[in-house]
Design a protein around this motif. Structure first.
Motif, PDB file in Angstrom:
ATOM      1  N   THR A  26     -12.597   4.215  11.284  1.00  0.00           N
ATOM      2  CA  THR A  26     -13.512   5.352  11.305  1.00  0.00           C
ATOM      3  C   THR A  26     -13.381   6.081  12.639  1.00  0.00           C
ATOM      4  N   PHE A  27     -13.960   7.273  12.695  1.00  0.00           N
ATOM      5  CA  PHE A  27     -13.937   8.072  13.911  1.00  0.00           C
ATOM      6  C   PHE A  27     -15.347   8.182  14.475  1.00  0.00           C
ATOM      7  N   THR A  28     -15.464   7.957  15.775  1.00  0.00           N
ATOM      8  CA  THR A  28     -16.733   8.119  16.472  1.00  0.00           C
ATOM      9  C   THR A  28     -16.713   9.458  17.201  1.00  0.00           C
ATOM     10  N   ARG A  29     -17.647  10.331  16.858  1.00  0.00           N
ATOM     11  CA  ARG A  29     -17.702  11.666  17.454  1.00  0.00           C
ATOM     12  C   ARG A  29     -18.857  11.742  18.447  1.00  0.00           C
ATOM     13  N   THR A  30     -18.573  12.230  19.624  1.00  0.00           N
ATOM     14  CA  THR A  30     -19.592  12.497  20.631  1.00  0.00           C
ATOM     15  C   THR A  30     -19.417  13.938  21.091  1.00  0.00           C
TER      16      THR A  30
END
Length: 516
Positions: free
Chosen positions: A212-216
């Protein structure tokens, strides 16, 4: 004095594939590469899409699979604009990939080119190019002294910063995106715990889900398992600078980027591969200027991973037989121009979905999250999943046909039919290993064989049977694309003129083949 039939500038995958295909077509290429040694920086981690089918049709796929660094995953998932396209629900996914780092791929292609008799000179830099009505001359700085080489054609396969493209004055419009992408393949750090499902427990960050991708508000972080021992981690940050992807990235640079994106450190183990790159969306206005042509990244740069190698190598396959036809004297006048028309069309199709990926991944607000969620819902159904996979693979390409009423197969990659004669069982893939044009008579049509007789032996004619006959007859070009097909029980009055027109369009008049 002519030194070679074709000068190829650049010994990357596109240039080496072009050299292999030219040798199969019976002409002599000279490959000139400015780097004295092959680069060990793996700009690409694998090969996938339609080029794998072409390699199978050349009898090379087993050789490439044997060189893979890891087996193909049983449940293929491919990144697409910040999400993943999961093909595991499909029994026969239309998109496949090989874990084959670019340096290993280039070694395989270099070996194949030399086996076929191509010359590959490393440490030879092109510093000037000039052309006239019959030849191209390149000024070369070699390891020992400067020299000149002359050939009927020169092909720039020298990458996104192509000097050949600049020397020819071919515009390369497009966009450079501010994203800086950092990618690492590393072992698991001792302080990080791998859970039974592949997720990680990271000190200071807690449990993190693989794949998965963690977006900040500072960027995007992602990780997944490349093998049971090797972790792939990536970051994307917007930065106001230009990245040189020939400069190696350090492990510290990747760790610092992860810390900026996540706001906490993510310990990494030993590095196996590190790279840093920037996305561009650019396509040359013309792939040909007189006797100078472009292929691969010199002709196009796409703003997403996983497609550039395949498109560039398919450029080479499309171009080689057309160059050979011109050099050998049998090509009709406009044949070489079809290289630009067809491959610019294919490049624009690839640009379409890679720029769509930009829109999917760059948005960070709630509307962008909603777009990604809707897109994933659409991919839960088989038909859109197959369609997007074919789009990524490039297997949905249908070249525009000269005849608007052409059979549905015309312009598509030839299906791999199982073929029977009284003596043997073969297939389309086996017949295409020699890279020669083929006419398949699938319905025992002596009228169509007689129509094509004057083009023999330039075109191989086979009378065969197949269990699933899509047409009465199929004319296949050396690049394995269908040039013409006759409908089931199509009358001679329409089939024969269309066949004759296709043969003339692609392979010239019968008189030019009299001496072949």
């Amino acid at each position: 004095m002519i030194d070679a039939d074709v000068i190829i500038v650049g010994a990357g995958p596109t240039g080496l594939m072009l050299a292999c295909e030219l040798r199969l077509a019976g002409v002599q290429p000279l490959v000139l590469e400015r780097q004295s040694q092959p680069l060990e920086i793996p700009k690409a981690n694998g090969l996938g899409g339609q080029i794998l089918e072409l390699l199978r049709y050349r009898g090379l796929l087993d050789r490439f699979e044997a060189a893979c660094t890891a087996p193909s995953p049983p449940a293929p998932r491919y990144p697409f604009g910040g999400i993943h396209v999961d093909l595991s629900p499909l029994q026969d996914p239309p998109l496949r990939g090989l874990m084959l780092p670019q340096p290993r791929l280039e070694r395989l292609l270099d070996e194949r080119a030399r086996e076929l008799g191509a010359q590959v000179r490393r440490g030879h830099e092109i510093v000037g190019v000039s052309q006239n009505g019959t030849t191209v001359t390149a000024e070369v700085h070699g390891p020992d002294a400067p020299y000149q080489v002359t050939a009927p054609y020169l092909v720039g396969c020298d990458g996104g910063r192509s000097r050949i493209r600049d020397m020819a004055g071919i515009p390369f419009p497009g966009t450079t995106y501010p994203e800086v992408n950092r990618l690492g393949q590393v072992t698991l750090a001792e302080s990080v715990t791998r859970l039974s499902n592949g997720d990680l427990d990271v000190p200071g960050l807690g449990k993190m889900r693989a794949g998965t991708f963690t977006r900040t508000d500072r960027g995007v972080f992602g990780f997944g398992w490349l093998t049971s021992e090797i972790l792939m981690v990536s970051t994307t940050e917007d930065e106001v600078r230009t990245v040189d992807d020939d400069v190696p990235m350090t492990l510290t640079e990747l760790e610092d980027s992860i810390c900026r994106v996540l706001g906490a450190s993510f310990p990494l183990g030993e590095p196996r591969r590190l790279s840093c790159y920037q996305f561009q969306a650019r396509q040359a206005d013309q792939y040909r200027d007189g006797r100078i042509l472009l292929a691969g990244d010199a002709a196009h740069l796409f703003p997403a991973t996983g497609v550039g190698l395949s498109v560039g190598m398919l450029d080479a396959v499309n171009l080689a037989w057309k160059l050979a036809g011109d050099i050998q004297g049998w090509a009709p006048a406009a044949l070489l121009d079809t290289y630009h028309h067809e491959r610019h069309f294919a490049g624009a199709r690839t640009m379409l979905h890679t720029q769509a990926q930009v829109a999917l991944r760059r948005g960070q607000d709630q509307a962008a999250e909603a777009l990604r969620e809707v897109f994933l819902e659409l991919l839960a159904d088989e038909q859109p999943l197959r369609r997007i996979a074919a789009l990524i693979a490039g297997s949905d390409i249908r070249y525009p046909a000269p005849n608007p009423n052409a059979h549905a197969l015309t312009g598509t990659f030839a299906p791999d039919l199982t073929l029977q004669t009284d003596q043997v069982t073969t297939s389309v893939a086996e017949l295409m290993e020699t890279a020669r044009p083929v006419l398949l008579d699938l319905a025992d049509r002596p009228d169509l064989r007689e129509t094509a007789r004057d083009w023999h032996p330039c075109v191989d004619i086979h009378t065969v049977k197949t269990d699933r006959r899509p047409a009465d007859a199929i004319l296949i070009r050396p690049d394995a694309y269908v040039a013409w097909a006759a409908g089931i029980d199509e009358p001679f009055a329409t089939a024969a003129p269309a066949l004759e027109e296709a043969l003339s369009h692609w392979f010239g008049t019968p008189s030019v083949h009299a001496g072949h």
